[in-house]
Scaffold this active site. Sequence first.
Site, PDB file in Angstrom:
ATOM      1  N   HIS A 255      45.539  30.883  34.349  1.00 43.47           N
ATOM      2  CA  HIS A 255      44.380  31.776  34.439  1.00 43.47           C
ATOM      3  C   HIS A 255      44.616  32.820  35.530  1.00 43.47           C
ATOM      4  O   HIS A 255      44.873  33.974  35.247  1.00 43.47           O
ATOM      5  CB  HIS A 255      43.137  30.917  34.689  1.00 43.47           C
ATOM      6  CG  HIS A 255      41.838  31.644  34.644  1.00 43.47           C
ATOM      7  ND1 HIS A 255      41.697  32.940  34.227  1.00 43.47           N
ATOM      8  CD2 HIS A 255      40.569  31.228  34.961  1.00 43.47           C
ATOM      9  CE1 HIS A 255      40.423  33.303  34.296  1.00 43.47           C
ATOM     10  NE2 HIS A 255      39.730  32.271  34.735  1.00 43.47           N
TER      11      HIS A 255
ATOM     12  N   ASP B 132      47.466  42.296  34.188  1.00 41.94           N
ATOM     13  CA  ASP B 132      48.263  41.703  35.267  1.00 41.94           C
ATOM     14  C   ASP B 132      49.624  42.351  35.452  1.00 41.94           C
ATOM     15  O   ASP B 132      50.311  42.072  36.428  1.00 41.94           O
ATOM     16  CB  ASP B 132      48.472  40.206  35.000  1.00 41.94           C
ATOM     17  CG  ASP B 132      47.168  39.459  35.070  1.00 41.94           C
ATOM     18  OD1 ASP B 132      46.481  39.624  36.081  1.00 41.94           O
ATOM     19  OD2 ASP B 132      46.839  38.730  34.121  1.00 41.94           O
TER      20      ASP B 132
ATOM     21  N   HIS C 157      47.676  39.506  25.028  1.00 42.90           N
ATOM     22  CA  HIS C 157      46.349  39.088  25.463  1.00 42.90           C
ATOM     23  C   HIS C 157      45.674  38.342  24.335  1.00 42.90           C
ATOM     24  O   HIS C 157      45.852  38.686  23.168  1.00 42.90           O
ATOM     25  CB  HIS C 157      45.504  40.309  25.867  1.00 42.90           C
ATOM     26  CG  HIS C 157      44.284  39.915  26.640  1.00 42.90           C
ATOM     27  ND1 HIS C 157      43.090  39.626  26.030  1.00 42.90           N
ATOM     28  CD2 HIS C 157      44.099  39.723  27.968  1.00 42.90           C
ATOM     29  CE1 HIS C 157      42.223  39.280  26.961  1.00 42.90           C
ATOM     30  NE2 HIS C 157      42.800  39.331  28.141  1.00 42.90           N
TER      31      HIS C 157
END
Length: 301
Positions: A146, A241, A185
């Site tokens: 996460h 990210d 994703h």
Amino acid sequence: HFMDEFHHDAHPMGILLSTVGALSTFYPNAPNVADPVNRRLQMVRLIAKMPTLTAFAYRHRMGMPYSYPDNNLSYTGNLLSMMFKMAEPKYEVNPVLEKALNLLFILHADHEQNCSTSAMRSVGSSRTDPYSAAAAAIGALYGPLHGGANEAVLRMLRNIGSPDRIPHLIERVKAGEARLMGFGHRVYKNYDPRARIIKEMANKVFEVTGRNPLLELALELEAIALEDEYFVERKLYPNVDFYSGLIYQSMGFPVDMFPVLFALGRTVGWLAQWEEMVLDSEQKIARPRQIYTGHDLRHLE
Ligand SMILES: CC(C)(COP(=O)(O)OP(=O)(O)OC[C@H]1O[C@@H](n2cnc3c(N)ncnc32)[C@H](O)[C@@H]1OP(=O)(O)O)[C@@H](O)C(=O)NCCC(=O)NCCS
């Protein structure tokens, strides 16, 4: 003072988790979540404490004296000051870095029912105080699947080392031996809109901090992957990210502070989700059912 009792090499995310949970012991009114004025007070308090706990966790780990909040600074300016202030009487906040952090926190504030937000709701559904529920959410975010992806991107870029080794990694990824970190994703199947904004901001930050040497690798990797049939077919694009870790690193944050910064930004979203749940007149305690698939009957000898 309880911050001082953590071991010198304690992970700052573990420190954050424990200290946020401990806040409930400081505010006896915290469990009174039905009272709107009290509820709002606790929410504002937690949002306001997050930069302090974040910076203190960092400075404890570095063996540096704490730097106290400065009310004349913005939310992110104050965080930078508490993190990096040395002996100077007043910390000069760089406006580009201040804005970049603000942007990263806004982009990370909420993302529907991710693991930590559902933890916040699930634990909060027993009407516990928001500090205890947020500690549970931080526990969820601590996990590498996460909150740890931007750290994994940095590790991957360091492992690649030089651009001529990118094709080898791409081959390994296609053979199913590795994943390209910061790509793909669960929900976004055509470019993560947050990644585009972060990439632009990264360039502005690097004008101040100097170019992060890993940036060249990241750009090259992105360019190669976006052209490659494997990634195009599977709709794999850079996610939020991919660049955020490079920005944090250039600003001087050590890698194990990345999930802490994520938690700081997401606290606002956790609390908004939590309050929405508390105000829902049909809300009941979270109680998932389970299907028993074990033995029907067993005899004990
Ligand atoms: C984010 C993620 C978990 C989403 O997974 P998902 O939507 O369940 O995608 P799937 O696991 O169903 O993958 C679909 C296909 O793309 C491939 N794939 C997905 N992400 C990939 C990646 N980062 N690198 C290489 N291949 C990838 C899978 O191997 C699969 O290929 P296949 O159809 O040949 O088996 C996944 O993309 C991933 O692991 N990304 C890297 C970690 C990361 O950056 N996480 C942060 C997310 S914000």
